[in-house]
Design a protein around this motif. Structure first.
Motif, PDB file in Angstrom:
ATOM      1  N   SER A  56       0.837  -1.211   0.000  1.00 20.40           N
ATOM      2  CA  SER A  56       0.000   0.000   0.000  1.00 20.40           C
ATOM      3  C   SER A  56       0.867   1.255   0.000  1.00 20.40           C
ATOM      4  CB  SER A  56      -0.918   0.001   1.225  1.00 20.40           C
ATOM      5  OG  SER A  56      -1.867  -1.033   1.141  1.00 20.40           O
ATOM      6  N   ILE A  57       1.930   1.247   0.801  1.00 24.33           N
ATOM      7  CA  ILE A  57       2.835   2.399   0.846  1.00 24.33           C
ATOM      8  C   ILE A  57       3.488   2.607  -0.509  1.00 24.33           C
ATOM      9  CG2 ILE A  57       5.010   3.232   1.836  1.00 24.33           C
ATOM     10  CD1 ILE A  57       4.109   1.901   4.491  1.00 24.33           C
ATOM     11  N   LYS A  58       3.902   1.535  -1.129  1.00 24.69           N
ATOM     12  CA  LYS A  58       4.521   1.626  -2.457  1.00 24.69           C
ATOM     13  C   LYS A  58       3.526   2.202  -3.471  1.00 24.69           C
ATOM     14  CE  LYS A  58       7.286  -1.232  -5.639  1.00 24.69           C
ATOM     15  NZ  LYS A  58       6.525  -1.092  -6.883  1.00 24.69           N
ATOM     16  N   GLN A  59       2.275   1.759  -3.396  1.00 24.40           N
ATOM     17  CA  GLN A  59       1.263   2.243  -4.337  1.00 24.40           C
ATOM     18  C   GLN A  59       0.984   3.734  -4.169  1.00 24.40           C
ATOM     19  OE1 GLN A  59      -2.388  -0.054  -5.151  1.00 24.40           O
ATOM     20  NE2 GLN A  59      -1.441  -1.747  -4.040  1.00 24.40           N
ATOM     21  N   VAL A  60       0.784   4.177  -2.919  1.00 26.29           N
ATOM     22  CA  VAL A  60       0.457   5.599  -2.717  1.00 26.29           C
ATOM     23  C   VAL A  60       1.654   6.479  -3.048  1.00 26.29           C
ATOM     24  CG1 VAL A  60      -1.372   5.182  -1.036  1.00 26.29           C
ATOM     25  CG2 VAL A  60       0.980   5.510  -0.216  1.00 26.29           C
ATOM     26  N   ALA A  61       2.860   5.941  -2.856  1.00 21.46           N
ATOM     27  CA  ALA A  61       4.052   6.701  -3.226  1.00 21.46           C
ATOM     28  C   ALA A  61       4.160   6.812  -4.742  1.00 21.46           C
ATOM     29  CB  ALA A  61       5.295   6.038  -2.640  1.00 21.46           C
ATOM     30  N   GLU A  62       3.897   5.716  -5.443  1.00 22.61           N
ATOM     31  CA  GLU A  62       3.946   5.727  -6.905  1.00 22.61           C
ATOM     32  C   GLU A  62       2.902   6.665  -7.496  1.00 22.61           C
ATOM     33  OE1 GLU A  62       5.615   1.187  -7.734  1.00 22.61           O
ATOM     34  OE2 GLU A  62       3.455   1.599  -7.788  1.00 22.61           O
ATOM     35  N   LYS A  63       1.753   6.771  -6.834  1.00 23.55           N
ATOM     36  CA  LYS A  63       0.686   7.651  -7.310  1.00 23.55           C
ATOM     37  C   LYS A  63       0.904   9.098  -6.885  1.00 23.55           C
ATOM     38  CE  LYS A  63      -2.817   3.973  -7.181  1.00 23.55           C
ATOM     39  NZ  LYS A  63      -3.084   3.914  -8.633  1.00 23.55           N
ATOM     40  N   GLY A  64       1.926   9.329  -6.044  1.00 27.18           N
ATOM     41  CA  GLY A  64       2.213  10.676  -5.577  1.00 27.18           C
ATOM     42  C   GLY A  64       1.262  11.182  -4.514  1.00 27.18           C
ATOM     43  N   LEU A  65       0.526  10.274  -3.875  1.00 24.52           N
ATOM     44  CA  LEU A  65      -0.447  10.680  -2.861  1.00 24.52           C
ATOM     45  C   LEU A  65       0.222  10.978  -1.521  1.00 24.52           C
ATOM     46  CD1 LEU A  65      -3.327   8.132  -3.563  1.00 24.52           C
ATOM     47  CD2 LEU A  65      -3.050  10.442  -4.457  1.00 24.52           C
ATOM     48  N   VAL A  66       1.179  10.155  -1.160  1.00 24.52           N
ATOM     49  CA  VAL A  66       1.909  10.324   0.096  1.00 24.52           C
ATOM     50  C   VAL A  66       3.390  10.279  -0.231  1.00 24.52           C
ATOM     51  CG1 VAL A  66       2.297   9.481   2.440  1.00 24.52           C
ATOM     52  CG2 VAL A  66       0.068   9.131   1.353  1.00 24.52           C
ATOM     53  N   THR A  67       4.118  11.283   0.225  1.00 23.42           N
ATOM     54  CA  THR A  67       5.543  11.347  -0.064  1.00 23.42           C
ATOM     55  C   THR A  67       6.365  10.984   1.162  1.00 23.42           C
ATOM     56  OG1 THR A  67       5.542  13.701   0.489  1.00 23.42           O
ATOM     57  CG2 THR A  67       5.241  13.114  -1.821  1.00 23.42           C
ATOM     58  N   GLY A  68       7.653  10.784   0.941  1.00 24.11           N
ATOM     59  CA  GLY A  68       8.558  10.445   2.027  1.00 24.11           C
ATOM     60  C   GLY A  68       9.329  11.653   2.513  1.00 24.11           C
ATOM     61  N   TYR A  69      10.385  11.370   3.253  1.00 26.38           N
ATOM     62  CA  TYR A  69      11.202  12.415   3.843  1.00 26.38           C
ATOM     63  C   TYR A  69      12.554  12.489   3.139  1.00 26.38           C
ATOM     64  CZ  TYR A  69       7.714  12.536   7.543  1.00 26.38           C
ATOM     65  OH  TYR A  69       6.541  12.667   8.238  1.00 26.38           O
ATOM     66  N   GLU A  70      13.263  13.564   3.392  1.00 26.10           N
ATOM     67  CA  GLU A  70      14.540  13.802   2.728  1.00 26.10           C
ATOM     68  C   GLU A  70      15.589  12.749   3.062  1.00 26.10           C
ATOM     69  OE1 GLU A  70      15.537  17.776   3.772  1.00 26.10           O
ATOM     70  OE2 GLU A  70      14.184  18.677   2.295  1.00 26.10           O
ATOM     71  N   ASP A  71      15.405  12.060   4.194  1.00 27.59           N
ATOM     72  CA  ASP A  71      16.361  11.021   4.577  1.00 27.59           C
ATOM     73  C   ASP A  71      15.961   9.650   4.041  1.00 27.59           C
ATOM     74  OD1 ASP A  71      14.167  10.535   6.136  1.00 27.59           O
ATOM     75  OD2 ASP A  71      15.225  10.564   8.063  1.00 27.59           O
ATOM     76  N   SER A  72      15.061   9.636   3.047  1.00 29.51           N
ATOM     77  CA  SER A  72      14.593   8.401   2.397  1.00 29.51           C
ATOM     78  C   SER A  72      13.792   7.498   3.329  1.00 29.51           C
ATOM     79  CB  SER A  72      15.776   7.613   1.802  1.00 29.51           C
ATOM     80  OG  SER A  72      16.406   8.362   0.782  1.00 29.51           O
ATOM     81  N   THR A  73      13.167   8.099   4.331  1.00 33.01           N
ATOM     82  CA  THR A  73      12.278   7.334   5.218  1.00 33.01           C
ATOM     83  C   THR A  73      10.833   7.710   4.928  1.00 33.01           C
ATOM     84  OG1 THR A  73      12.340   9.014   6.981  1.00 33.01           O
ATOM     85  CG2 THR A  73      14.003   7.251   7.058  1.00 33.01           C
ATOM     86  N   TYR A  74       9.935   6.820   5.328  1.00 33.78           N
ATOM     87  CA  TYR A  74       8.494   7.054   5.209  1.00 33.78           C
ATOM     88  C   TYR A  74       7.883   7.340   6.580  1.00 33.78           C
ATOM     89  CZ  TYR A  74       3.578   6.230   4.012  1.00 33.78           C
ATOM     90  OH  TYR A  74       2.230   6.359   3.821  1.00 33.78           O
ATOM     91  N   ARG A  75       8.521   6.814   7.623  1.00 34.90           N
ATOM     92  CA  ARG A  75       8.041   6.936   9.003  1.00 34.90           C
ATOM     93  C   ARG A  75       6.622   6.374   9.136  1.00 34.90           C
ATOM     94  NH1 ARG A  75      10.551  12.981  10.424  1.00 34.90           N
ATOM     95  NH2 ARG A  75      12.530  12.574   9.359  1.00 34.90           N
ATOM     96  N   PRO A  76       6.484   5.081   8.903  1.00 32.79           N
ATOM     97  CA  PRO A  76       5.152   4.456   8.878  1.00 32.79           C
ATOM     98  C   PRO A  76       4.393   4.538  10.193  1.00 32.79           C
ATOM     99  CG  PRO A  76       6.884   2.796   8.944  1.00 32.79           C
ATOM    100  CD  PRO A  76       7.566   4.096   8.686  1.00 32.79           C
ATOM    101  N   SER A  77       5.102   4.725  11.305  1.00 31.83           N
ATOM    102  CA  SER A  77       4.425   4.762  12.606  1.00 31.83           C
ATOM    103  C   SER A  77       4.057   6.175  13.046  1.00 31.83           C
ATOM    104  CB  SER A  77       5.307   4.104  13.680  1.00 31.83           C
ATOM    105  OG  SER A  77       5.500   2.741  13.395  1.00 31.83           O
TER     106      SER A  77
END
Length: 299
Positions: A56-77
Motif C-alpha cells: 500500500s505504501i509503495k502504491q500511494v508513493a507511486e501515485k504521488g499521494l503520500v511522499t517520504g522524507y529527505e532522509d529516504s524514510t516514510y516513518r510508517p508509525s
C-alpha cells in the motif's frame, strides 16, 4: 413477546457486526508527530518488503499521494496530521476548485493551504467543524474526524453517499455496531460518518470490536485507507452490503430486506432460496413471512 424482540435486536446487532466489521483489523502503534517533505521516493529504507503495509505504501508513493522524507524514510508509525490528510485527499481528487477561507493559524503561504482550500471547496472539510477559526494543522487526525472527511469525500463524488449520511444522521433508529455506540466515548454527530466508513470498509474495528473514534491513524494505516478510498470512489453505495444494512436499520429499524436479498443471491435464484427458507419456516410451524420476522424483526 418482549423476550423475542430482545433476541431479535441482539441477532440484528450480531448480523450487522458480522457484515459491517469484516474489513482488516487495524493495529494501534505509538507514534511521533511529523511532517513529510515532498520527496518522490517510492521505496523507503524504513519500510522493508516484510512490512505489513509495504504494498500500500509503495502504491500511494507511486501515485504521488503520500511522499517520504529527505532522509529516504516514510516513518510508517508517525501520526497523520490534519494538514497531511488534507493534502492526501486533495491529491486524490486533483480538483482546481478552491475556497477562500482564512484560518487564524493557516497563512496563505502555508504548505497545506492549497489542499485545505480544495477540501473546503469540495466539502470533504467542513468549516463548521472548527472552532475559534483555527484549523490546527499539526493536530493528529482522530478516527472519528477521518471518518467525516472520507464520508464527505464520497458524498462529493456520489450524492447517494450524502443521502446515506443524512439517513443515519436524522433517524432515531440508527444503530452503529461498535461498543462505543452503547457505552459512550463517541461524538453522536460522528456516528453517520463512522457508519459510512465502516459500511464501505474504509475503516474497520480493532480486535476487541471497538472503533476508537478518538484514536489516531499512522502513515502506514493511511496508505491502506487511501487505496481503499480510491477503490470505493469507483463504486456506488448499493455495492456494499454493510452500508445497505445500516441504511435499512436507520430507515426501518430492521435489516430484513438487505439480508433477504443477500440470502437470495447466495442461492443464485429466488426459487431455490424460497424453497430453502420455506422448509426452515415449516420446521418452526410458521409461514415464510412469520419466520423472517422472527429472525430479523418487524419490517
Amino acid at each position: 413477546m418482549l423476550r423475542r424482540r430482545t433476541s431479535n435486536n441482539n441477532l440484528m446487532m450480531k448480523a450487522l457486526a458480522a457484515s459491517v466489521m469484516t474489513a482488516a483489523m487495524v493495529i494501534p502503534v505509538a507514534t511521533e508527530n511529523a511532517q513529510a517533505a515532498p520527496v518522490t521516493n517510492t521505496t523507503f529504507k524504513d519500510v522493508p518488503k516484510s512490512h505489513w503495509a509495504y504494498e500500500s505504501i509503495k502504491q500511494v508513493a507511486e501515485k504521488g499521494l503520500v511522499t517520504g522524507y529527505e532522509d529516504s524514510t516514510y516513518r510508517p508509525s508517525a501520526h497523520v496530521t490534519r494538514a497531511e490528510f488534507a493534502t492526501f485527499l486533495a491529491r486524490v481528487f486533483e480538483s482546481n476548485e478552491r475556497a477562500t477561507v482564512s484560518f487564524n493559524d493557516i497563512s496563505d503561504t502555508h504548505w497545506a493551504n492549497e489542499a485545505i482550500q480544495e477540501g473546503l471547496a469540495l466539502g470533504f472539510i467542513k468549516l463548521e467543524d472548527f472552532s475559534k477559526n483555527k484549523f490546527e494543522p499539526n493536530k493528529p487526525m482522530t478516527r472519528g474526524e477521518m471518518s467525516r472527511w472520507l464520508a464527505n469525500g464520497l458524498a462529493h463524488a456520489n450524492a447517494d453517499y450524502g443521502k446515506a449520511i443524512e439517513e443515519m444522521a436524522n433517524s432515531s433508529l440508527t444503530l452503529i455496531p461498535i461498543p462505543e455506540f452503547y457505552k459512550g466515548g463517541v461524538n453522536k454527530k460522528d456516528l453517520p460518518y463512522i457508519g459510512v466508513a465502516l459500511g464501505t470498509g474504509l475503516l474497520s474495528g480493532y480486535k476487541d470490536f471497538t472503533f476508537k473514534p478518538n484514536g489516531n491513524t499512522t502513515r502506514a494505516e493511511v496508505a491502506t485507507i487511501l487505496i481503499r478510498f480510491m477503490d470505493t470512489l469507483k463504486k456506488v453505495p448499493s455495492d456494499f452490503i454493510g452500508l445497505q444494512e445500516l441504511r435499512e436499520v436507520a430507515n426501518t429499524g430492521t435489516i430484513i430486506l438487505t439480508l433477504t436479498n443477500y440470502e437470495k443471491a447466495r442461492y443464485n435464484d429466488t426459487t431455490s432460496w424460497y424453497k430453502s427458507t420455506e422448509k426452515e419456516a415449516r420446521e418452526e410451524n410458521m409461514s415464510v413471512e412469520e419466520y423472517l420476522k422472527m429472525l430479523w424483526g418487524e419490517a
